[in-house]
Design an enzyme around this catalytic site. Structure first.
Site, PDB file in Angstrom:
ATOM      1  N   TYR A 156      15.391 142.745 -31.665  1.00  0.00           N
ATOM      2  CA  TYR A 156      16.430 143.288 -30.788  1.00  0.00           C
ATOM      3  C   TYR A 156      16.512 142.479 -29.491  1.00  0.00           C
ATOM      4  O   TYR A 156      17.595 142.053 -29.080  1.00  0.00           O
ATOM      5  CB  TYR A 156      16.132 144.750 -30.478  1.00  0.00           C
ATOM      6  CG  TYR A 156      17.143 145.405 -29.556  1.00  0.00           C
ATOM      7  CD1 TYR A 156      18.362 145.857 -30.051  1.00  0.00           C
ATOM      8  CD2 TYR A 156      16.891 145.565 -28.195  1.00  0.00           C
ATOM      9  CE1 TYR A 156      19.295 146.446 -29.213  1.00  0.00           C
ATOM     10  CE2 TYR A 156      17.814 146.146 -27.351  1.00  0.00           C
ATOM     11  CZ  TYR A 156      19.014 146.592 -27.873  1.00  0.00           C
ATOM     12  OH  TYR A 156      19.936 147.160 -27.025  1.00  0.00           O
ATOM     13  N   SER A 189      22.076 143.693 -23.192  1.00  0.00           N
ATOM     14  CA  SER A 189      21.102 144.718 -22.814  1.00  0.00           C
ATOM     15  C   SER A 189      20.187 144.175 -21.726  1.00  0.00           C
ATOM     16  O   SER A 189      19.970 142.960 -21.625  1.00  0.00           O
ATOM     17  CB  SER A 189      20.262 145.115 -24.036  1.00  0.00           C
ATOM     18  OG  SER A 189      19.142 145.903 -23.672  1.00  0.00           O
TER      19      SER A 189
END
Length: 253
Positions: free
Chosen positions: A153, A140
């Site tokens: 995350y 990401s």
């Protein structure tokens, strides 16, 4: 690489970007191996008649090492060698400090990081024997800083990015390609839970097109959209003090 005639593994295939990738890859003349925790969704998709791919589905929790090993053995026995592995499974939680819970960390790293490690552990020996293979792991653009309320995350994606980078260097001499996929904000059931405005939000279908085009071109890193790539680089270059000041101000709003 060419998808036609290839055997392609896709994890996290039941929703979000994975579902969009599934729909697009199903139109290729390939063997498409779908893995997800929700086998019922995969089986329902298999029953549809509008795809060209030969589709196989397996229930697999990527955070469970034994389950990954058993699934890989079934794939080897029933289908054969994998040419391309798109390791897409991912989870994320928005967590206030008031509900801090290490179980979120365990699940997030289990899927986002160890989900890559466990699959790659099984793939590498066969890829080395054949002297070829492509691993495309999804990280990401949130791997660049520790964004508040998303620390687990971000940390898991940073670990994934560094892990894939090291593998890319190490496996290149053996003819094995490693691709890092770094999306920005994509509209999925996971991002639908975000309470903030997501800049340059794109559809999962558009994201899937970019990812597949990048894999075909065998790009080292597939990152998008462009404005988010630039902004993430700028944020990543900020001095820590400035970044923390700006984020503290943002969180007060």
């Amino acid at each position: 690489m060419e998808f036609t005639g290839s055997t392609i593994l896709l994890t996290g295939a039941s929703s979000g970007i994975g579902k969009a990738l599934t729909e697009k890859l199903s139109k290729e003349k390939c063997k498409l191996i779908l893995c997800a925790r929700r086998l019922d969704i995969l089986e329902k998709f298999k029953e549809e008649q509008n795809h060209y791919a030969e589709i196989f589905s397996f229930k697999c929790d990527v955070s469970n090492k034994e389950e990954v090993e058993n699934t890989y053995k079934k794939i080897k026995n029933d289908i054969g060698n994998i040419d391309l592995a798109i390791l897409n499974a991912g989870v994320g939680y928005r967590m206030n400090i008031e509900n801090f819970n290490s179980e979120y960390a365990k699940e997030t790293f289990g899927v986002n990081f160890f989900g890559l490690v466990y699959w790659i552990e099984n793939l590498i020996p066969d890829f080395l024997k054949r002297g070829k293979g492509v691993i495309a792991g999804v990280s990401s653009l949130a791997d660049n800083r520790g964004y508040s309320k998303s620390s687990f995350y971000c940390a898991s994606k940073a670990a994934a990015t560094i892990f894939l980078e090291g593998l890319r260097v190490e496996l290149k001499p053996y003819g094995i390609k490693v691709i890092t996929i770094k999306p920005g904000f994509v509209k999925t059931p996971m991002t639908d839970k975000n309470e903030f405005k997501m800049p340059f939000l794109m559809s999962a279908e558009k994201a899937a097109d970019i990812i597949l085009n990048g894999i075909k071109k065998e790009k080292r890193i597939i990152q998008f959209p462009f404005p988010t790539v630039i902004s993430s680089r700028l944020i990543g270059c900020m001095p820590s003090g400035l970044y923390e000041f700006l984020m503290s101000h943002f969180n007060e709003k």
